[in-house]
Design an enzyme around this catalytic site. Structure first.
Site, PDB file in Angstrom:
ATOM      1  N   ASP A  34       0.827  -1.204   0.000  1.00 46.61           N
ATOM      2  CA  ASP A  34       0.000   0.000   0.000  1.00 46.61           C
ATOM      3  C   ASP A  34       0.866   1.261   0.000  1.00 46.61           C
ATOM      4  O   ASP A  34       2.026   1.236   0.401  1.00 46.61           O
ATOM      5  CB  ASP A  34      -0.924  -0.019   1.229  1.00 46.61           C
ATOM      6  CG  ASP A  34      -2.108   0.932   1.074  1.00 46.61           C
ATOM      7  OD1 ASP A  34      -2.456   1.271  -0.079  1.00 46.61           O
ATOM      8  OD2 ASP A  34      -2.685   1.343   2.103  1.00 46.61           O
ATOM      9  N   HIS A  69       2.454   3.338  -9.023  1.00 46.05           N
ATOM     10  CA  HIS A  69       2.222   1.937  -9.398  1.00 46.05           C
ATOM     11  C   HIS A  69       3.359   1.418 -10.276  1.00 46.05           C
ATOM     12  O   HIS A  69       3.764   0.259 -10.167  1.00 46.05           O
ATOM     13  CB  HIS A  69       0.883   1.784 -10.125  1.00 46.05           C
ATOM     14  CG  HIS A  69      -0.301   2.200  -9.298  1.00 46.05           C
ATOM     15  ND1 HIS A  69      -0.420   1.872  -7.970  1.00 46.05           N
ATOM     16  CD2 HIS A  69      -1.411   2.927  -9.611  1.00 46.05           C
ATOM     17  CE1 HIS A  69      -1.558   2.367  -7.495  1.00 46.05           C
ATOM     18  NE2 HIS A  69      -2.173   3.020  -8.471  1.00 46.05           N
ATOM     19  N   LEU A  92      11.124 -20.594  -4.956  1.00 48.79           N
ATOM     20  CA  LEU A  92      10.071 -19.801  -4.311  1.00 48.79           C
ATOM     21  C   LEU A  92       8.727 -19.949  -5.037  1.00 48.79           C
ATOM     22  O   LEU A  92       8.689 -19.970  -6.265  1.00 48.79           O
ATOM     23  CB  LEU A  92      10.481 -18.317  -4.337  1.00 48.79           C
ATOM     24  CG  LEU A  92       9.476 -17.329  -3.760  1.00 48.79           C
ATOM     25  CD1 LEU A  92       9.713 -17.153  -2.267  1.00 48.79           C
ATOM     26  CD2 LEU A  92       9.580 -15.976  -4.442  1.00 48.79           C
TER      27      LEU A  92
HETATM   28  C1  IPE Z   1      -5.392  -2.745  -0.384  1.00 40.96           C
HETATM   29  O1  IPE Z   1      -5.105  -1.407  -0.499  1.00 40.96           O
HETATM   30  C2  IPE Z   1      -5.400  -3.398  -1.738  1.00 40.96           C
HETATM   31  C3  IPE Z   1      -4.091  -3.565  -2.381  1.00 40.96           C
HETATM   32  C4  IPE Z   1      -2.939  -3.262  -1.860  1.00 40.96           C
HETATM   33  C5  IPE Z   1      -4.139  -4.151  -3.685  1.00 40.96           C
HETATM   34  P1  IPE Z   1      -6.246  -0.295  -0.629  1.00 40.96           P
HETATM   35  O2  IPE Z   1      -5.543   0.982  -0.756  1.00 40.96           O
HETATM   36  O3  IPE Z   1      -7.186  -0.671  -1.698  1.00 40.96           O
HETATM   37  O4  IPE Z   1      -6.991  -0.445   0.758  1.00 40.96           O
HETATM   38  P2  IPE Z   1      -7.887   0.615   1.548  1.00 40.96           P
HETATM   39  O5  IPE Z   1      -8.900   1.146   0.593  1.00 40.96           O
HETATM   40  O6  IPE Z   1      -6.968   1.690   2.040  1.00 40.96           O
HETATM   41  O7  IPE Z   1      -8.456  -0.175   2.671  1.00 40.96           O
HETATM   42  C1  IPE Z   2      -1.532   0.219  -3.392  1.00 39.00           C
HETATM   43  O1  IPE Z   2      -1.320   1.574  -3.392  1.00 39.00           O
HETATM   44  C2  IPE Z   2      -1.719  -0.340  -4.780  1.00 39.00           C
HETATM   45  C3  IPE Z   2      -3.097  -0.731  -5.101  1.00 39.00           C
HETATM   46  C4  IPE Z   2      -4.110  -0.696  -4.282  1.00 39.00           C
HETATM   47  C5  IPE Z   2      -3.354  -1.169  -6.445  1.00 39.00           C
HETATM   48  P1  IPE Z   2      -2.526   2.598  -3.400  1.00 39.00           P
HETATM   49  O2  IPE Z   2      -2.860   2.906  -4.816  1.00 39.00           O
HETATM   50  O3  IPE Z   2      -3.651   2.125  -2.570  1.00 39.00           O
HETATM   51  O4  IPE Z   2      -1.848   3.877  -2.764  1.00 39.00           O
HETATM   52  P2  IPE Z   2      -2.479   4.826  -1.682  1.00 39.00           P
HETATM   53  O5  IPE Z   2      -2.861   3.968  -0.518  1.00 39.00           O
HETATM   54  O6  IPE Z   2      -3.654   5.494  -2.313  1.00 39.00           O
HETATM   55  O7  IPE Z   2      -1.383   5.769  -1.358  1.00 39.00           O
HETATM   56 MG    MG Z   3      -4.131   2.337  -0.614  1.00 39.38          MG
END
Ligand code: IPE
Ligand code: IPE
Ligand code: MG
Length: 246
Positions: A25, A42, A136
């Site tokens: 995240d 990303h 792995l």
């Molecule tokens: C969780 O992150 C999903 C992934 C890392 C793919 P999100 O950014 O979607 O989660 P929330 O919305 O903060 O709970």
């Molecule tokens: C995690 O990073 C990746 C995915 C959920 C695909 P985020 O895109 O949720 O990044 P934040 O949490 O908004 O910073």
């Molecule tokens: Mg996120």
């Protein structure tokens, strides 16, 4: 974070978790803090995944799972979702050759029926060409939701009951476990969430019943070998009791 100089001797003293799962995240916030679009996070994040697979394997981790796209992430803008799927396609194609070279076995978990035919073809090739690799095991969760996975498993079990292949009395936790996307994969020992939030966000709900949860503020694009070792060091301090008494 200051670079650490972990010696091989020191690393050998650590109890390495067999299965590490990561909620990657913070990509969007990391990019925005740099004045860049979220999708830049990303792109860099996918490079970090590539490095982490090799690092996890070198450390002796046997199963490594990453959460790449949740069943709830479709709520994001069309632009962000399409960049994410473009990145998955590029990354998974690259992973075919890389995994052959590194002896990595790859599996995609999640509801693949929602993914387009082209991506499914890449996934089939990746899974098929790496299925006999003995290094792995790398799991990537795409269009994955823990509740969705359990619901799909229940439907499969019900189908077998309806056909007469299984009786209701035969339904056990093991039967449910065998109908999940993670069939034959041990439960995660260590679950890492980067980016500062402390929640599960519908990841591996069934499998994380006894996982150790490690949270760090570092956003995924900044996550590195030292951060992973720090998480493993933290894991080494846990006393896992699984409901018993020690
Ligand atoms: C969780 O992150 C999903 C992934 C890392 C793919 P999100 O950014 O979607 O989660 P929330 O919305 O903060 O709970
Ligand atoms: C995690 O990073 C990746 C995915 C959920 C695909 P985020 O895109 O949720 O990044 P934040 O949490 O908004 O910073
Ligand atoms: Mg996120």
């Amino acid at each position: 974070m200051e670079k650490q100089d972990y010696s091989e001797e020191y690393l050998k003293t650590l109890n390495i978790p067999e299965h590490v799962a990561v909620i990657m995240d913070g990509n969007g916030r990391w990019a925005e803090a740099k004045g860049e679009p979220r999708t830049y996070g990303h792109t860099v994040g996918s490079e970090v995944v590539e490095e982490m697979v090799e690092i996890a394997s070198d450390l002796g981790i046997k199963f490594f799972t990453v959460y790449a796209f949740s069943t709830e992430n479709w709520k994001r803008s069309e632009g962000e979702v399409s960049v994410l799927f473009f990145l998955f396609s590029v990354y998974l194609k690259k992973l075919i050759d890389k995994s052959k070279k590194n002896n990595v076995r790859c599996r995609i978990i999640g509801d693949k029926t929602m993914l387009d035919d082209e991506l499914n073809a890449v996934i089939d090739e990746l899974e098929d060409s790496t299925k006999d690799n003995t290094g792995l095991t790398f799991l990537i969760a795409i269009n994955y939701g823990g509740r969705d996975e359990i619901t799909r498993a229940v439907k499969k079990v019900f189908g077998e009951v309806k056909k007469g292949d299984l009786s209701i009395d035969d339904i056990t936790e093991d039967v449910l476990t065998d109908h999940l996307d993670t069939k034959d994969i041990p439960d995660p020992d260590l679950l890492i969430r980067t980016g500062g939030e402390q929640r599960i966000s519908n990841f591996l709900l069934w499998q994380c019943a006894y996982s150790e949860f490690y949270y760090c503020d570092t956003c995924w694009p900044d996550f590195d070998r030292d951060e992973l070792i720090k998480a493993v060091e933290w894991y080494n301090k846990r006393d896992r009791r699984f409901g018993g008494v020690k």
